[in-house]
Enzyme design. Structure first.
Site, PDB file in Angstrom:
ATOM      1  N   LYS A 206       0.849  -1.202   0.000  1.00  0.00           N
ATOM      2  CA  LYS A 206       0.000   0.000   0.000  1.00  0.00           C
ATOM      3  C   LYS A 206       0.885   1.252   0.000  1.00  0.00           C
ATOM      4  CE  LYS A 206      -3.494   2.384   2.681  1.00  0.00           C
ATOM      5  NZ  LYS A 206      -4.392   2.424   3.808  1.00  0.00           N
ATOM      6  N   GLU A 212      10.405  -4.653   4.810  1.00  0.00           N
ATOM      7  CA  GLU A 212      10.539  -6.055   4.391  1.00  0.00           C
ATOM      8  C   GLU A 212      10.244  -6.203   2.897  1.00  0.00           C
ATOM      9  OE1 GLU A 212       8.823  -4.911   6.947  1.00  0.00           O
ATOM     10  OE2 GLU A 212       8.660  -6.350   8.595  1.00  0.00           O
ATOM     11  N   GLY A 267      -4.924  -1.516   4.937  1.00  0.00           N
ATOM     12  CA  GLY A 267      -4.069  -2.638   4.519  1.00  0.00           C
ATOM     13  C   GLY A 267      -4.724  -3.992   4.762  1.00  0.00           C
ATOM     14  N   ARG A 268      -5.267  -4.190   5.966  1.00  0.00           N
ATOM     15  CA  ARG A 268      -5.838  -5.506   6.293  1.00  0.00           C
ATOM     16  C   ARG A 268      -7.230  -5.707   5.698  1.00  0.00           C
ATOM     17  NH1 ARG A 268      -4.702  -2.327  10.448  1.00  0.00           N
ATOM     18  NH2 ARG A 268      -6.348  -1.452  11.749  1.00  0.00           N
ATOM     19  N   GLU A 353      -4.957  -6.493  14.758  1.00  0.00           N
ATOM     20  CA  GLU A 353      -4.424  -5.196  14.355  1.00  0.00           C
ATOM     21  C   GLU A 353      -5.544  -4.143  14.405  1.00  0.00           C
ATOM     22  OE1 GLU A 353      -0.821  -4.808  11.530  1.00  0.00           O
ATOM     23  OE2 GLU A 353      -2.476  -4.125  10.291  1.00  0.00           O
ATOM     24  N   HIS A 384      -5.565 -32.844  18.087  1.00  0.00           N
ATOM     25  CA  HIS A 384      -4.443 -33.628  18.608  1.00  0.00           C
ATOM     26  C   HIS A 384      -3.316 -32.722  19.092  1.00  0.00           C
ATOM     27  CE1 HIS A 384      -6.374 -37.274  17.168  1.00  0.00           C
ATOM     28  NE2 HIS A 384      -6.778 -36.505  16.166  1.00  0.00           N
ATOM     29  N   LYS A 512       8.699  -0.338  14.000  1.00  0.00           N
ATOM     30  CA  LYS A 512       9.461  -0.075  12.768  1.00  0.00           C
ATOM     31  C   LYS A 512      10.552   0.959  13.040  1.00  0.00           C
ATOM     32  CE  LYS A 512       5.567  -0.868   9.620  1.00  0.00           C
ATOM     33  NZ  LYS A 512       4.603  -0.250   8.713  1.00  0.00           N
TER      34      LYS A 512
HETATM   35  O1  F6P Z   1       1.785  -4.430   9.803  1.00  0.00           O
HETATM   36  C1  F6P Z   1       1.562  -3.067   9.680  1.00  0.00           C
HETATM   37  C2  F6P Z   1       1.113  -2.737   8.307  1.00  0.00           C
HETATM   38  O2  F6P Z   1       1.070  -1.359   8.250  1.00  0.00           O
HETATM   39  C3  F6P Z   1      -0.234  -3.375   7.969  1.00  0.00           C
HETATM   40  O3  F6P Z   1      -1.313  -2.643   8.394  1.00  0.00           O
HETATM   41  C4  F6P Z   1      -0.124  -3.505   6.497  1.00  0.00           C
HETATM   42  O4  F6P Z   1      -1.051  -4.432   6.017  1.00  0.00           O
HETATM   43  C5  F6P Z   1       1.318  -3.955   6.344  1.00  0.00           C
HETATM   44  O5  F6P Z   1       2.018  -3.203   7.321  1.00  0.00           O
HETATM   45  C6  F6P Z   1       1.918  -3.767   4.990  1.00  0.00           C
HETATM   46  O6  F6P Z   1       1.908  -2.431   4.590  1.00  0.00           O
HETATM   47  P1  F6P Z   1       2.129  -2.027   3.072  1.00  0.00           P
HETATM   48  O7  F6P Z   1       1.038  -2.633   2.264  1.00  0.00           O
HETATM   49  O8  F6P Z   1       2.086  -0.530   3.052  1.00  0.00           O
HETATM   50  O9  F6P Z   1       3.468  -2.545   2.629  1.00  0.00           O
END
Ligand code: F6P
Length: 553
Positions: A206, A212, A267-268, A353, A384, A512
């Protein structure tokens, strides 16, 4: 400031709790043969059985009062009409617009967003059709056989749970991989499975700044260019999905291959947007649209159905009943479907979240529990592993069981065994086993008085453990869309009642920032001493190993 715990609906529930907390579901079922009819709801082919809950008709009525007192309907209408309900980020919350298959106008800042939404869907259809038909080829003319989505959080979990659940609908010969972790192992092991000439990378972010994702995207690009020796080939193998179109272009993605979405999509909550591109590629756009249809059906149900018959509202209120009155700390998700194995992980982000918050919408600290810990595992595997604690542990764990009536893989007795286990668990959790029943059972097995005395205490089950069962015909894209949207709205309703903003995530942002500082500390061999002693000690251990090759073995 209004104290939720002192409001009429809350205090009424509190006194009601004292009256009903010792009632046993076993007796409630015995007294009312119509309990299932009274406490079940449905939408399309999805049936929600919530009769195995510690509720009476009065509980249900009081919970509905709580929803009305909180203004759930008013807040729902605000969300659907594009009001800025994500107050800390100043944003509308409009994932419902992404699957608004009736195409009625949805306004943000005086603009109908539906034409934009439809344009991106058309872009996704055109692109996915071309890749799937083989018209879109790699730089040397090879067909695309592997799709690698690089993203994390909402830019990973949503498309991943859908692609994994919908394998029976996938195109043969096309594989979908998901790389999210900063640990290079994730990327390296995935790249071992593919050839650069036939691989399409989707950089999904987003913000297009998430560390990462950017790390994995750059490493994937380097791997690709090193192998094919041609920078120009990137345009045939890398596409992006982002609200930050400029940053995607800067990364080197052909602007024609940047799929856009907007800041009013959290995002979620984004799998319904262009973040669903891996789904469209893997399953085809018709199936992606069926997923949207299913979600839209649930959106309409949530919007139009009276609270008493409204599945997300019912699930939300039952969750609050246990969370706030029985002090249940967690909620388990048990899909009796191997295809839904990743559902608990997806719901962890969606729920935790969203509702893992301590500060309410007016900026005050809450004095009640908010979002539960979400966890779970597919059935029958969980039986199990951790079900012992559900049956005889000291912690109350309300749970959702999900099961299809028909298997996608009707092999021999498998589904009958799966189905009977699912129902046996919810029944055992509800009924428990009385002392007299356990004794009779052991006598029937030929055990003597002394032997029985030795173990009887361990063979008794309290029961009265609540669960919801969500049953549907078959796990199709449409049904999955409805189920995922049902959970989104459940989380929304709970957030409204707890008076929190379910749409920001400031806690995640803090981690972060600290990671950035530590990353700098790791760059040189000199020991650090400016953090707490634990953090210093761990950083210095890594330096001791990393900077001295003698310590590598
Ligand atoms: O984990 C935090 C977050 O901001 C989430 O809300 C989001 O889904 C994820 O990082 C990834 O963010 P982006 O889509 O901006 O890379």
């Amino acid at each position: 400031m209004i104290d939720l715990t002192q409001t009429p609906a809350w205090t009424a529930l509190k006194s009601h709790y004292d009256e009903v907390k010792d009632l046993h579901m076993r007796d409630m079922f015995a007294e009312d043969e119509q309990r299932f009819e009274g406490f079940s709801a449905h939408l399309g082919d999805i049936l929600l059985d919530y009769s195995k809950n510690r509720i009476t008709e009065e509980t249900f009525r009081l919970l509905m009062d709580l929803a009305r007192q909180a203004g759930v309907e008013r807040w729902r209408d605000k969300m659907y009409s594009g009001e800025v309900i994500n107050s800390t980020e100043g944003r509308s919350v409009l994932h419902v617009a992404l699957r608004n298959r009736s195409n009625t106008p949805v306004m943000v800042d005086g603009e109908d967003v539906m034409p934009k939404v439809n344009a991106v869907l058309a872009h996704m259809r055109d692109f996915s059709d071309r890749v799937r038909s083989g018209e879109w080829r790699g730089y040397n003319g090879e067909r695309i056989k592997s799709i690698i989505n690089i993203g994390i959080g909402g830019s990973d979990l949503g498309p991943k749970v859908v692609c994994e659940s919908m394998k029976p609908y996938a195109q043969r010969g096309l594989k979908a991989y998901f790389v999210s972790n900063a640990d290079a192992t994730h990327l390296v092991e995935t790249l071992k499975m593919v050839e650069p000439e036939s691989t399409l990378f989707i950089i999904s972010s987003k913000s297009f700044t998430t560390q990462e994702t950017m790390l994995n995207a750059h490493s994937a690009r380097k791997w690709f260019v090193d192998l094919v020796g041609n920078e120009k080939a990137i345009s045939s193998h890398f596409v992006a999905v982002s609200t930050n179109v400029e940053a995607a272009k800067k990364f080197g993605i052909d602007p024609a291959n940047v799929f856009e979405f907007w800041d009013w999509v959290g995002g979620r909550y984004s799998l319904w947007s262009a973040i669903g591109l891996p789904i469209a590629l893997y399953l085809g756009m018709d199936h992606f649209e069926a997923l949207l249809e299913g979600a839209h059906q649930m959106d309409r149900h949530f919007y139009e159905t009276p609270l008493e018959k409204n599945m997300p509202v019912i699930l939300a209120l039952l969750g609050i009943w246990y969370n706030n009155f029985f002090d249940a700390q967690s909620h388990a998700i048990m899909p009796y479907s191997q295809y839904l194995e990743r559902l608990p992980a997806y719901l962890q982000q969606l729920d935790m979240e969203s509702n893992g918050k301590t500060i309410d919408r007016t900026g005050n600290r809450v004095n009640y529990l908010t979002g539960p810990i979400i966890w779970g595992e597919s059935g029958t595997n969980g039986q199990h592993a951790f079900f012992q604690l559900l049956h005889q542990g000291t912690k109350p764990v309300p749970s959702d069981f999900l099961i299809p009536a028909l298997s996608q893989n009707p092999l021999g007795m498998h589904h009958r065994v799966l189905f009977s286990n699912c129902l046996a668990q919810t029944r055992a959790l509800m009924l428990g086993k009385k002392y007299t029943e356990a004794v009779a059972e052991m006598k029937a097995q030929g055990m003597g008085h002394e032997q029985i005395e030795d173990v009887i205490a361990h063979k008794v089950f309290d029961g009265n453990k609540p669960s919801n069962t969500i049953i549907f015909k078959k796990l199709s894209p449409r049904t999955l869309g409805s189920i995922l949207a049902m959970y989104e709205h459940k989380v929304f309703v709970q957030g409204i009642i707890w008076n929190i903003n379910s749409f920001d995530q400031w806690g995640v942002e803090y981690g972060k920032v600290l990671a950035g500082q530590i990353q700098e500390d790791l760059a040189d061999p000199v020991d650090v001493s400016h953090h707490d002693s634990s953090t210093n000690g761990l950083i210095n251990y890594r330096k001791w190993v990393y900077f001295d090759p003698l310590n590598h073995e």
